[in-house]
Design a protein around this motif. Structure first.
Motif, PDB file in Angstrom:
ATOM      1  N   LYS A  89       0.023 -12.971   1.344  1.00 41.68           N
ATOM      2  CA  LYS A  89      -0.213 -11.603   1.825  1.00 41.68           C
ATOM      3  C   LYS A  89      -0.764 -11.666   3.241  1.00 41.68           C
ATOM      4  O   LYS A  89      -1.532 -12.576   3.577  1.00 41.68           O
ATOM      5  CB  LYS A  89      -1.235 -10.913   0.917  1.00 41.68           C
ATOM      6  CG  LYS A  89      -0.730 -10.643  -0.490  1.00 41.68           C
ATOM      7  CD  LYS A  89      -0.044  -9.303  -0.547  1.00 41.68           C
ATOM      8  CE  LYS A  89       0.377  -8.973  -1.971  1.00 41.68           C
ATOM      9  NZ  LYS A  89       1.038  -7.683  -2.055  1.00 41.68           N
ATOM     10  N   LEU A  90      -0.379 -10.684   4.017  1.00 39.52           N
ATOM     11  CA  LEU A  90      -0.803 -10.697   5.425  1.00 39.52           C
ATOM     12  C   LEU A  90      -1.971  -9.755   5.702  1.00 39.52           C
ATOM     13  O   LEU A  90      -2.348  -9.556   6.849  1.00 39.52           O
ATOM     14  CB  LEU A  90       0.381 -10.321   6.322  1.00 39.52           C
ATOM     15  CG  LEU A  90       1.565 -11.284   6.317  1.00 39.52           C
ATOM     16  CD1 LEU A  90       2.620 -10.827   7.302  1.00 39.52           C
ATOM     17  CD2 LEU A  90       1.146 -12.702   6.653  1.00 39.52           C
ATOM     18  N   GLY A  91      -2.508  -9.164   4.629  1.00 36.92           N
ATOM     19  CA  GLY A  91      -3.588  -8.175   4.819  1.00 36.92           C
ATOM     20  C   GLY A  91      -4.843  -8.737   5.444  1.00 36.92           C
ATOM     21  O   GLY A  91      -5.651  -7.994   5.984  1.00 36.92           O
ATOM     22  N   GLN A  92      -5.058 -10.033   5.325  1.00 31.90           N
ATOM     23  CA  GLN A  92      -6.250 -10.641   5.935  1.00 31.90           C
ATOM     24  C   GLN A  92      -5.868 -11.497   7.144  1.00 31.90           C
ATOM     25  O   GLN A  92      -6.637 -12.371   7.550  1.00 31.90           O
ATOM     26  CB  GLN A  92      -6.977 -11.498   4.900  1.00 31.90           C
ATOM     27  CG  GLN A  92      -7.757 -10.702   3.876  1.00 31.90           C
ATOM     28  CD  GLN A  92      -9.040 -10.107   4.431  1.00 31.90           C
ATOM     29  OE1 GLN A  92      -9.407 -10.337   5.576  1.00 31.90           O
ATOM     30  NE2 GLN A  92      -9.708  -9.301   3.625  1.00 31.90           N
ATOM     31  N   GLU A 112      -0.593  -3.267   6.006  1.00 33.53           N
ATOM     32  CA  GLU A 112      -1.752  -4.024   5.512  1.00 33.53           C
ATOM     33  C   GLU A 112      -2.450  -4.799   6.625  1.00 33.53           C
ATOM     34  O   GLU A 112      -3.614  -5.143   6.504  1.00 33.53           O
ATOM     35  CB  GLU A 112      -1.291  -5.012   4.436  1.00 33.53           C
ATOM     36  CG  GLU A 112      -0.936  -4.333   3.127  1.00 33.53           C
ATOM     37  CD  GLU A 112      -0.714  -5.333   2.009  1.00 33.53           C
ATOM     38  OE1 GLU A 112      -0.718  -6.541   2.282  1.00 33.53           O
ATOM     39  OE2 GLU A 112      -0.531  -4.891   0.873  1.00 33.53           O
TER      40      GLU A 112
END
Lengths: 357, 497
Positions: A89-92, A119
């Motif tokens: 996931k690229l949210g962080q 995100e």
């Protein structure tokens, strides 16, 4: 029942009006791998990109360096997912390391791709690197378990502290400058090899492409001219002096008739260390040193500005000075044409704070 | 054809209830004897006075003060030569009786029925005032300030209020509630300050109560509340006379119920439930800080765990990276999803809280230790829950205790569960929707027909002096606008109303 109906009506109307999706995505933290950085290099084939990251980002498991050649950035993530047991996931995502070669070809489309992911936070640090980033990560990931986290903390520290040691640019600032008239973005440039990750200076962009950058010495002048107007420590080796807490007040004036851009810069700082031959207990010597400092500052500033002219970039946003209330604004192209051939006048004043001894 | 046919139901209940206690017989010794038949504590004493007259005393031994019976009635009557014997026992006020109903009522309230032998009946009050003495409030303890609290003796409670408000404008109206309990209910207000409309609403609501038993104040509140399906209390329940006196002085009404040490105060607002008597004892800045802390704590106690679920299930991207590290580490080997983990922990917490209330104080220490170990250590070591959730549950539990009103502090449990489900399904938007619903619900509530969400909606700027910020008391020159007092100024301004 009436209250429940009202609530459901309210809920559905709010969802519709705000464009909220009724389906919340499942991002249970233990089932995902929120990577903290992506590095983008030129791929083996023409038009291909080599996207790399480190997983797992934070768990106490053996780290793996994932790398893949792709045409589209999203392809990279999908490729990682297929060979890793947690969903990437690229949210962080906090850092985007871009190879100098990729940067010279233009990075706007790359950044656009990342920005379209809702995100991804706009506080994503952009970094240009020269050298073999993969070798650095592979070498250090065994020694430093949380290497990616420490790199993030470094950027966060310098951004928060505004200490003027290094340039820090996030994706939001970069794109804002890309789409603003009379403004060119800049990104920190690092030289990287197997063992080192070293700050080199600031890279200047024009039309979304890396045009060139400062060296370490020029970067000090850039920090004082534009970025934070502050340097915690300024080393001036030709004068054998180290200045502390240097602050600047810059006044710019563009004269279209004279074809001149003039800078009036007021510096203020204190002597931290002096290894020269002057006797600083004497007032005359201090005055001499101040004169030398002003000369050095003028020379350095002019050198930086000439470089910006050569690169045809305006990261200092000087073009904004040409705007007047009742006149037609100059086009960006016209301004760059004016800027690259304009005469530069720099007038520096240095105010030394009293020595605390 | 699919509907169950409703049979015509005759209202037996009420009729039975009424008929059960309606006696139409004439007042006679035989009839009164009938009343105390099969009652072990029912006593009938015949006594001869002046060698020619037989008087009969009938009473319920457990309801009267037996020690005073001899000195107040029997001894004075021994030498009574008067025809009207009630003059001989003038030390206690005797009233003439005319019907069996009246005799029955008074006998059950602790009166001695007296037949003078000539067919005339008197009721002599010798009520047994057995009860506990005035003690310190346990429900609302304060460090500095009055320590006394109400008791089960309603007259004693009225005395405590009258001592604090020694003015003739303090009115007490008596009612009776429950045809079995016949509980004495006293409505108190300050005439000239309390809005007559509000008093009238309270009066009508009390009069309309039609039920067999009103054991304590909550039974009464259940009938008087404007919105019975709401989780939020619409009456303040307090056992502190100083609180009641202060409320009366502001123009509110107080309702006392016999045999319960708690009074009902109305009209109140939602924000009123966050106020503590200590707010007026502390310096205004300290009091304001503590009050704000209570609001934040209530919000935290309702939203902290749902926020954890929303973050760990849907919104990992807004978690600061440092905390995400801890969360990932903590949750990596758990068998349950964040929702089930949180639900499990909250249920355990509620069980422990409920058990600690019911258990004797000596065993509650053991319970606390077991609860602490189960929650704090064993659950984490067994891999049921994460350490982060333990910390959050602990904070939420402690935060819920900051709300001074016990009934309000219990509402957060239900709200928390509702938010938990919403956050698990929809994430942050779920919590926001939940909050909007709660706010809309609060806005629609009323206490004795007065807006419950005042002074926010409707906006009463005057009342903001005693809202988030508790302004210095000399600045609070007017009574709260939401109670619509007849006399708004708190200091003497002559005739200005």
């Amino acid at each position: 029942m009436r209250a429940f109906t009202s609530f459901m009506l309210l809920l559905s109307s709010m969802c519709l009006l705000t464009g909220c999706s009724p389906f919340a995505s499942d991002n249970t933290v233990e089932e995902i791998a929120p990577v903290t950085f992506l590095s983008v290099e030129a791929g083996g084939e023409k038009g291909k990109l080599k996207v790399s990251t480190l997983v797992p980002p934070v768990m106490k498991e053996d780290k793996q360096f994932f790398s893949t050649n792709v045409t589209l950035l999203e392809q990279g993530r999908r490729s990682f997912n297929l060979k890793y047991y947690r969903e990437i996931k690229l949210g962080q995502l906090r850092m985007l390391f871009i190879d100098e070669k990729v940067a010279r070809n233009g990075i706007v489309s790359l950044i656009d791709t990342i920005l379209t992911d809702p995100e991804v936070s706009p506080r994503l640090y952009l970094v240009v690197f020269k050298g073999d980033f993969e070798a650095f990560i592979k070498n250090r990931m065994q020694q430093q378990k949380d290497l990616d986290y420490y790199l993030y903390r470094m950027f966060k520290h310098y951004e928060k502290g505004k200490q003027g040691e290094i340039t820090v640019t996030n994706i939001h600032e970069f794109m804002e400058k890309v789409y603003s008239p009379y403004s060119d973005p800049y990104i920190p440039v690092f030289r990287v090899d197997k063992d080192n990750f070293r700050y080199e200076g600031t890279g200047f962009f024009g039309n979304g492409k890396l045009k060139g950058g400062t060296d370490k010495n020029q970067d000090q002048f850039f920090q004082l001219l534009n970025n934070y107007h502050f340097l915690k420590n300024m080393i001036i080796t030709p004068l054998d002096v180290s200045l502390g807490e240097v602050r600047s007040r810059v006044t710019t004036h563009v004269n279209l008739n004279d074809h001149t851009v003039s800078f009036n810069i007021h510096y203020r700082g204190r002597i931290d260390e002096y290894r020269g031959t002057k006797d600083l207990d004497r007032q005359v010597s201090i005055y001499e040193l101040v004169d030398e400092l002003e000369g050095y500052m003028e020379e350095g500033t002019v050198s930086l500005l000439k470089k910006l002219q050569e690169l045809k970039v305006d990261p200092l946003e000087i073009g904004g000075q040409t705007m007047a209330p009742a006149s037609k604004p100059m086009s960006e192209e016209d301004w760059i044409k004016f800027w690259e051939s304009a005469k530069i006048k720099v007038d520096c004043h240095f105010e030394l704070e009293p020595l605390s001894i | 054809m699919f509907w169950k046919k409703k049979s015509k139901r005759v209202r037996h209940e009420n009729k039975e209830g009424n008929q059960l206690f309606q006696k139409s017989k004439d007042l006679s010794i035989a009839a009164v004897k009938g009343l105390i038949s099969n009652m072990d504590d029912g006593e009938l004493i015949e006594h001869r006075i002046n060698k020619e007259r037989n008087i009969t005393l009938i009473f319920i031994r457990t309801l009267i003060d037996v020690e005073r019976l001899n000195e107040s009635i029997i001894q004075p009557l021994k030498n009574c030569s008067e025809d009207m014997i009630h003059t001989c026992i003038a030390s206690v006020k005797a009233g003439a009786l005319s019907s069996l109903d009246e005799a029955q009522k008074l006998m059950m309230l602790g009166h001695v029925l007296l037949d003078d032998g000539k067919g005339r009946w008197w009721a002599v009050p010798l009520v047994n005032t057995l009860g506990r003495s005035i003690e310190q409030s346990e429900a609302e303890t304060i460090l500095y300030g009055p320590k006394d609290s109400f008791t089960e003796q309603i007259d004693q409670n009225i005395t405590l209020l009258r001592r604090r408000l020694p003015v003739t404008e303090l009115k007490t109206e008596k009612f009776s509630a429950g045809y079995l309990t016949k509980a004495k209910v006293v409505l108190m207000y300050v005439e000239g300050i309390a809005n007559p409309d509000i008093v009238d609403i309270a009066r009508k609501k009390i009069s309309k109560i039609n039920i067999d038993m009103v054991i304590e104040q909550s039974n009464l509140a259940a009938f008087m509340e404007d919105h019975i399906h709401s989780v939020f209390p619409q009456f303040q329940q307090t056992d502190r006379p100083d609180q009641c006196a202060y409320s009366l002085g502001l123009g509110k009404i107080v309702i006392l119920v016999a045999n319960t040490p708690f009074a009902l105060v109305a009209p109140i607002t939602f924000f009123h439930l966050f106020q503590s008597p200590e707010d007026y004892i502390h310096k205004w800045m300290v009091a304001s800080f503590l009050r704000c802390l209570r609001y934040v704590s209530y919000l935290a106690s309702t939203t902290l765990i749902p926020l954890y679920v929303a973050l760990t299930t849907h919104h990992y991207q807004v978690i600061p990276l440092q905390i995400l590290f801890v969360l990932l580490e903590s949750r990596s080997k758990l068998p349950f999803s964040p929702f089930w983990e949180a639900l499990f922990m909250l249920l355990i917490l509620e069980i422990i809280k409920e058990a600690s209330l019911r258990m004797p104080s000596k065993t509650s220490t053991t319970l606390g230790t077991i609860g602490g170990i189960v929650i704090g250590q064993a659950a984490v070591e067994a891999g049921f829950v994460s350490k982060v959730l333990i910390v959050l549950v602990g904070i939420a539990a402690i935060a819920s205790f900051l709300v001074p009103n016990y009934l309000l502090s219990k509402t957060n449990t239900l709200i928390q569960f509702a938010f938990l489900i919403l956050s698990s399904l929809l994430g942050f938007p779920g919590i926001v929707f939940g909050m909007i619903y709660v706010l809309a619900h609060l806005n629609g509530l009323s206490s004795l027909k007065q807006p419950y969400f005042a002074p926010v909606a409707p906006l009463y700027w005057r009342d903001w002096m005693d809202f988030f910020i508790r302004a210095p008391i000399p600045w609070m020159k007017k009574r709260p606008a939401h109670v619509h007092p007849l006399f708004k100024w708190r200091y003497n301004r002559g005739d200005d109303h």
